[in-house]
Design a protein around this motif. Structure first.
Motif, PDB file in Angstrom:
ATOM      1  N   GLN A  75      15.932 -12.923  -8.149  1.00 43.61           N
ATOM      2  CA  GLN A  75      16.555 -12.603  -7.279  1.00 43.61           C
ATOM      3  C   GLN A  75      17.022 -10.948  -6.797  1.00 43.61           C
ATOM      4  N   HIS A  76      17.832 -10.272  -8.296  1.00 43.09           N
ATOM      5  CA  HIS A  76      18.206  -9.276  -8.226  1.00 43.09           C
ATOM      6  C   HIS A  76      16.912  -8.416  -8.635  1.00 43.09           C
ATOM      7  N   PHE A  77      16.392  -9.141  -9.740  1.00 45.46           N
ATOM      8  CA  PHE A  77      14.712  -8.122  -9.604  1.00 45.46           C
ATOM      9  C   PHE A  77      13.824  -8.604  -8.892  1.00 45.46           C
ATOM     10  N   ALA A  78      13.727  -9.014  -7.913  1.00 46.41           N
ATOM     11  CA  ALA A  78      13.157  -8.528  -6.625  1.00 46.41           C
ATOM     12  C   ALA A  78      13.659  -8.073  -5.681  1.00 46.41           C
ATOM     13  N   SER A  79      15.226  -7.476  -5.497  1.00 46.72           N
ATOM     14  CA  SER A  79      15.636  -6.639  -4.488  1.00 46.72           C
ATOM     15  C   SER A  79      15.254  -5.562  -5.083  1.00 46.72           C
ATOM     16  N   GLU A  80      15.140  -5.148  -6.256  1.00 40.41           N
ATOM     17  CA  GLU A  80      14.698  -4.012  -7.192  1.00 40.41           C
ATOM     18  C   GLU A  80      12.789  -3.392  -6.898  1.00 40.41           C
ATOM     19  N   ALA A  81      12.353  -4.391  -6.027  1.00 42.08           N
ATOM     20  CA  ALA A  81      10.809  -4.502  -6.848  1.00 42.08           C
ATOM     21  C   ALA A  81      10.350  -4.597  -5.181  1.00 42.08           C
ATOM     22  N   ALA A  82      11.227  -5.096  -4.075  1.00 44.04           N
ATOM     23  CA  ALA A  82      10.978  -5.190  -3.169  1.00 44.04           C
ATOM     24  C   ALA A  82      10.388  -3.758  -2.187  1.00 44.04           C
ATOM     25  N   ASN A  83       9.943  -2.474  -2.545  1.00 43.72           N
ATOM     26  CA  ASN A  83       9.419  -1.373  -2.485  1.00 43.72           C
ATOM     27  C   ASN A  83       8.244  -1.583  -2.995  1.00 43.72           C
ATOM     28  N   LYS A  84       7.383  -2.019  -3.872  1.00 44.64           N
ATOM     29  CA  LYS A  84       6.477  -1.833  -5.076  1.00 44.64           C
ATOM     30  C   LYS A  84       5.433  -2.146  -3.368  1.00 44.64           C
ATOM     31  N   LYS A  85       4.506  -1.367  -4.028  1.00 46.48           N
ATOM     32  CA  LYS A  85       2.938  -1.252  -3.071  1.00 46.48           C
ATOM     33  C   LYS A  85       1.959  -1.700  -4.062  1.00 46.48           C
ATOM     34  N   GLN A 112       6.944 -17.821 -10.148  1.00 44.66           N
ATOM     35  CA  GLN A 112       6.883 -18.060  -8.459  1.00 44.66           C
ATOM     36  C   GLN A 112       7.937 -18.222  -7.789  1.00 44.66           C
ATOM     37  N   LEU A 113       9.889 -17.912  -8.435  1.00 43.85           N
ATOM     38  CA  LEU A 113      10.687 -17.220  -7.834  1.00 43.85           C
ATOM     39  C   LEU A 113      10.209 -16.392  -7.133  1.00 43.85           C
ATOM     40  N   PHE A 114       9.731 -15.474  -7.941  1.00 41.71           N
ATOM     41  CA  PHE A 114      10.200 -13.790  -7.797  1.00 41.71           C
ATOM     42  C   PHE A 114       9.400 -13.280  -6.359  1.00 41.71           C
ATOM     43  N   ALA A 115       8.089 -14.226  -6.021  1.00 41.73           N
ATOM     44  CA  ALA A 115       7.010 -14.270  -4.501  1.00 41.73           C
ATOM     45  C   ALA A 115       8.546 -14.595  -3.697  1.00 41.73           C
ATOM     46  N   TYR A 116       8.677 -15.311  -3.915  1.00 37.11           N
ATOM     47  CA  TYR A 116      10.193 -16.173  -2.790  1.00 37.11           C
ATOM     48  C   TYR A 116      11.071 -15.210  -2.132  1.00 37.11           C
ATOM     49  N   TYR A 117      11.424 -14.497  -3.697  1.00 43.73           N
ATOM     50  CA  TYR A 117      12.241 -13.966  -3.006  1.00 43.73           C
ATOM     51  C   TYR A 117      11.837 -12.776  -2.234  1.00 43.73           C
ATOM     52  N   LEU A 118      10.427 -12.230  -2.463  1.00 42.11           N
ATOM     53  CA  LEU A 118       9.973 -11.002  -1.981  1.00 42.11           C
ATOM     54  C   LEU A 118       9.617 -10.927  -0.556  1.00 42.11           C
ATOM     55  N   SER A 119       8.739 -12.401  -0.802  1.00 40.34           N
ATOM     56  CA  SER A 119       8.597 -13.223   0.853  1.00 40.34           C
ATOM     57  C   SER A 119       9.921 -12.966   1.673  1.00 40.34           C
ATOM     58  N   VAL A 120      10.877 -13.611   1.374  1.00 37.66           N
ATOM     59  CA  VAL A 120      12.469 -13.701   1.755  1.00 37.66           C
ATOM     60  C   VAL A 120      12.975 -12.401   2.389  1.00 37.66           C
ATOM     61  N   LEU A 121      13.207 -11.344   1.148  1.00 40.63           N
ATOM     62  CA  LEU A 121      13.730  -9.866   1.930  1.00 40.63           C
ATOM     63  C   LEU A 121      12.575  -9.195   2.931  1.00 40.63           C
ATOM     64  N   LYS A 122      11.838  -9.914   3.035  1.00 37.01           N
ATOM     65  CA  LYS A 122      10.435  -9.243   3.481  1.00 37.01           C
ATOM     66  C   LYS A 122       9.980  -9.405   5.232  1.00 37.01           C
ATOM     67  N   GLY A 123      11.242 -10.813   5.474  1.00 35.31           N
ATOM     68  CA  GLY A 123      11.330 -11.435   6.433  1.00 35.31           C
ATOM     69  C   GLY A 123      10.275 -12.802   6.689  1.00 35.31           C
ATOM     70  N   ASN A 124       9.415 -12.645   6.252  1.00 32.89           N
ATOM     71  CA  ASN A 124       8.052 -12.905   6.028  1.00 32.89           C
ATOM     72  C   ASN A 124       8.648 -14.845   6.666  1.00 32.89           C
TER      73      ASN A 124
END
Ligand code: M6R
Length: 611
Positions: free
Chosen positions: A458-468, A584-596
């Protein structure tokens, strides 16, 4: 995985406990038990291995256990085999302290040693018995349940939800949690405790969410919370406003999260469904050893994640059974005018069993006179009905569009087929076969360990949230799982990503690497580690930020990577089953962070029944 229910009120407790436990069955369990304090303040315990109905029968639907206060548990074995002896509730020597527990006490061996030195004996293999006796130890010291539990919290490492009955405190429950869910419900003169809201939703929609290390003291119609210094804490009651559909999520925020959490169970169920007397058996799928022996080629046709499971099947089967495997997208196979070969087994993999292209591929193979095997999740679906042979995965209903548990169970079917072919074709030794079966059976526990460490991802996902752009690289099975990780990310986070066989980078894609590009290397194969590491170093020298998904204690990977995501060690051929979980968890947390909309990503449907 395990489930906890507790009750104190005016009703008979046991039927309420059994009813609550039945709502937690989805979590997966292999034994169950309840403890109720009777009117003489004795705590009576009944436990049983297997389904809840056995416990219900044993207690005559709860009638045999009189009393208005009790705790119940469904256990999914971690420490020690599923058995009545290891089932919860656990107790101290004179049964004056009785407890149920979810989670894992990481330092249980050290604590057990300490307790043994203090004169304690142990009747089970569980960490929960250690937890119970640790509470007993501190209770004898302080004569105070809250202080005993506070001391327990200070000594224990790991995750837990713990509910305890003390004979000296009749009709009261004491509880604490850390990183394992626990809610407390209150309604008139009744108080409930549960791992998940659905277990008590029938009785109340007023709940308290217990915070980490908060201690709860439940009495009839009343609950008091304390911190570790025994100071009372004020907490707000929350009102549950779930509709029926959300309630089906069983307390998880999304179906996808729930389904990821079901993976240990579905993997276990799928493995068990294929083992007869400890050996892989395909008779239930309708394929005899003799028939299997005669195939000298396999073609897999599938779409999306099912295709990715097919890629894993290819690597594993070619390695173990030494027969050529070709993996094709169903949408291509159906129009490619494939060459008919009577000795080729065509395998169609599909969760839904209704995917239009896969159904068409199956029909094409049949038209060409080839034998077909469907690896399908949905009973009675079109592909299952039309294939010559069917192997059902045991993933249960999957609701989130992004598949997780169905993919994991397809991997198990793939390994099982490879192992079966290897035995009938005599391409591996009996010893290797048995060690692979053993490893297969250990996967559920290892998957659960990864899920329990979800916060780091979850922490890793928050760091990657702005990656394109994100790239996944790996070799062999590591590449095969990379393509699945990349698909998950695209589907639900909408971040552009690509997966490449690590050796391909230099042939073009490396030109896309620039400062800060995220490159995720899957490094699960000892044999290929240094090769993929060199490819990662090449991207790093062009500015890439490197994350490595690898086995514990991989120092070489840790030296190169900016972030290392560790999973337990496993056989390289089965690595996809573990490496996919953090992806899977990485994709999930990124999706949550982006409000998808995690469960229903844009433009996608669960089952693609049109071309
Ligand atoms: O039901 P199927 O397994 O045949 O579905 C195949 C794909 O549509 C499916 O795996 C899709 O790629 C998923 N959304 C992936 O998460």
């Amino acid at each position: 995985m395990c489930g906890i229910v507790g009750y104190v009120g005016a009703k008979q407790a046991a039927p309420v406990l059994l009813d609550g436990l039945s709502k937690l069955e989805y979590r997966g369990y292999d034994s169950a038990g309840i403890a109720v304090s009777d009117f003489k303040n004795n705590i009576n315990i009944v436990r049983s291995k297997g389904k809840l109905c056995i416990l219900s029968e044993k207690t005559e639907g709860g009638k045999k256990l009189e009393g208005v206060c009790g705790i119940g548990h469904t256990r999914w074995a971690t420490h020690g085999e599923p058995s009545e002896n290891n089932a919860h509730p656990h107790y101290n020597d004179d049964r004056t302290i009785v407890a149920v527990h979810n989670g894992i006490i990481e330092n249980y061996a050290e604590l057990k040693g300490k307790l043994i030195r203090q004169g304690y004996g142990f009747y089970s293999q569980t960490d929960t018995e250690v937890a119970t006796k640790l509470v007993d130890y501190y209770y004898k010291k302080h004569n105070d349940p809250i202080r005993a539990i506070a001391n327990f919290v200070l000594r224990v490492r790991g995750s837990y939800a713990l509910a305890v009955l003390f004979k000296d405190f009749p009709n009261q429950i004491f509880a604490v949690r850390k990183d394992s869910p626990m809610v407390i419900g209150i309604a008139g003169g009744e108080t409930f405790i549960a791992s998940d809201v659905p277990a008590i939703l029938k009785y109340t929609n007023k709940v308290y969410y217990v915070g980490n290390t908060e201690i709860a003291h439940l009495e009839k119609g009343k609950v008091t919370f304390y911190n570790l210094d025994k100071e009372p804490i004020n907490k707000e009651v929350a009102e549950i406003t779930w509709d029926a559909q959300s309630a089906e999520k069983d307390g998880f925020e999304h179906f996808m999260l729930k389904e990821m959490y079901e993976q240990p169970k579905v993997v276990k169920d799928t493995v068990n469904g294929l083992l007869v007397d400890g050996k892989i058996d395909f008779i239930s799928a309708g394929l005899s050893d003799e028939e299997l022996k005669n195939f000298n080629q396999i073609t897999v046709a599938a779409c999306g994640s099912a295709y990715h499971a097919g890629v894993v099947l290819q690597y594993v089967t070619e390695e173990l059974a030494r027969i050529p495997v070709r993996v094709e997208l169903s949408s291509e196979f159906r129009y490619r005018n494939p060459v008919a070969d009577k000795n080729c087994l065509v395998i169609v993999i599909s969760q839904s069993g209704e995917t239009a292209d896969s159904l068409a591929a199956l029909r094409e193979a049949k038209k060409l006179g080839m034998k077909t095997l469907a690896i399908v999740n949905v009973l009675g679906s079109s592909i299952a009905r039309e294939a010559d042979c069917v192997l059902y995965t045991k993933a249960g209903p999957e609701i989130a569009v992004a598949t997780t548990k169905a993919y994991s169970s397809q991997l198990i079917a793939a390994y099982a087929l490879a192992l079966k072919l290897a035995t009938v074709k005599n391409t591996i030794t009996g010893e290797r076969y048995l060690s692979l079966i053993k490893e297969l059976s250990s996967l559920p526990e290892k998957i659960e360990i990864i899920l329990n460490g979800k916060e780091s991802i979850q922490h890793f996902a928050s760091e990657a949230a702005n990656k394109k752009n994100v790239f996944f690289i790996g070799r062999g099975v590591d590449y095969a799982v990379g393509i699945e990780g990349s698909l998950k990310l695209k589907e639900i986070s909408y971040i552009h990503s690509e997966a490449y066989a690590a050796g391909e980078l230099k042939h073009g894609p490396i030109s896309l690497i620039e400062d800060g590009t995220l490159v995720i290397g899957v490094l699960m194969q000892d044999r290929l580690l240094e090769k993929t590491l060199s490819n990662l170093v090449e991207t790093k020298s062009r500015g890439a930020f490197i994350a490595a998904v690898t086995c514990e204690n991989n120092e070489k990977a840790a030296e190169v990577a900016d972030i290392t995501i560790n999973v337990p060690k496993t056989e390289g051929l089965f690595a996809a089953s573990l490496a996919v979980i953090p992806l899977q968890l990485f994709a999930y947390y990124l999706s949550v962070l982006k409000g998808n909309d995690v469960d229903k990503p844009r433009n996608l449907a669960k089952s693609v029944t049109v071309e």
